[in-house]
Design an enzyme around this catalytic site. Structure first.
Site, PDB file in Angstrom:
ATOM      1  N   ASP A  61       0.812  -1.221   0.000  1.00 24.37           N
ATOM      2  CA  ASP A  61       0.000   0.000   0.000  1.00 24.37           C
ATOM      3  C   ASP A  61       0.842   1.267   0.000  1.00 24.37           C
ATOM      4  O   ASP A  61       0.556   2.225  -0.718  1.00 24.37           O
ATOM      5  CB  ASP A  61      -0.919   0.027   1.228  1.00 24.37           C
ATOM      6  N   TYR A 118      13.301   0.569  22.555  1.00 26.33           N
ATOM      7  CA  TYR A 118      12.767   1.647  21.718  1.00 26.33           C
ATOM      8  C   TYR A 118      13.913   2.425  21.071  1.00 26.33           C
ATOM      9  O   TYR A 118      13.906   2.699  19.861  1.00 26.33           O
ATOM     10  CB  TYR A 118      11.917   2.572  22.571  1.00 26.33           C
TER      11      TYR A 118
END
Length: 292
Positions: free
Chosen positions: A54, A132
């Site tokens: 996409d 993270y």
């Protein structure tokens, strides 16, 4: 300019979209799903899933002049979810971007925790102590090695109107709005560099419209005790609230006890400096929570 903003429906992403639209850009926010709240004026939405084709198809259709990658602004504690929420977006962008200007939003947590009194600079060692930080660093390194025209903005702690409950300011504001007379939090022993999301957005606009490359740290150069941020929100709420802190653990603190960024390069290459004082940012946050 036409600018695509993956992550444009998130908190920082919305501020970025609003700032770009405000200076005349054609702005397209990109997200996996439609957001519950309307986007800023002048911003279109396109949905795309980075795990499929996409995103590549959307880039080919829109043919942007610039891309701001604001995807995955918060850590979830789940490495697989974090890689999915922003690692896949970065990888797919780099596969199809070509010579389009790319502004990547990184984090100061990509650096090793600094010593107290040491400002983080663009040459500080990149040795993150959180998952993270490691995932964001891998994204930043991929961008810098693969994109022809790219700048990585490493963000400090962000505050201001709209801060989500995943953040400390958002969590505190939610408790205050619920009418809590007692606010119990973990040990507030860290000091952090705080910048309002609107100032972050101003830096992004400067980066999109400029030609800076490499890494640029955003920050004020000042580490603020986290407890004073909480107390500032309590003052903004305008009523007495008892603040209780749980005992601190003996383990290391992610990101170090004290962390602030040297903004010298941001001033030099972006003409940028933070303009919104923390106290005003907290007042505006509380006003937004109250619907003002």
């Amino acid at each position: 300019m036409k600018t695509l903003v993956p992550g444009g429906t998130g908190w920082v992403g919305r501020a970025v979209c609003a700032a770009l639209a405000g200076v005349g850009h054609e702005v397209v926010a990109v997200a996996r799903n439609r957001p519950a709240a309307p986007l800023p004026d002048g911003v279109r939405l396109r949905t795309a899933d980075a795990s499929s084709g996409d995103l590549a198809e959307l880039l080919a259709q829109e043919r942007p002049d610039a891309v701001v990658n604001a995807a995955g602004g918060y850590w979830t504690g789940d490495p697989a979810a974090m890689r999915s929420s922003f690692g896949e977006v970065t990888a797919r962008l780099l596969e199809t971007l070509g010579d389009v200007r790319l502004v990547q939003l990184g984090t100061l947590l990509e650096y090793a925790p600094p010593e107290p009194g040491e400002l983080l600079t663009e040459s500080s060692p990149t040795r993150p102590d959180t998952e993270y930080g490691r995932i964001k660093l891998a994204d930043s390194e991929a961008v810098l090695s693969s994109a022809a025209d790219a700048v990585v903005l490493r963000l400090p702690n962000v505050c201001g109107p709209g801060a989500p409950e995943a953040s400390l300011p958002g969590r505190v504001a939610a408790h205050l709005r619920a009418g809590a007379d007692v606010l119990e939090l973990g040990a507030l022993r860290t000091e952090r560099d705080y910048v309002d999301a609107r100032d972050v957005a101003a830096a992004v606009v400067a980066a999109v419209r400029g030609d800076a490359t490499g890494v640029v740290n955003l920050g004020t150069g000042t580490a603020v005790p986290v407890r004073s941020l909480v107390e500032g929100l309590i003052r903004a709420a305008g009523r007495p609230v008892e603040l209780r802190e749980r005992a601190a653990s003996d383990g290391p603190v992610p990101g170090g006890l004290v962390s602030a960024a040297d903004p010298t390069r941001a001033r030099a290459v972006l003409g940028w400096a933070a303009t919104i004082p923390l106290e005003r940012s907290l007042r505006d946050h509380w006003a937004a929570v109250q619907g003002g």
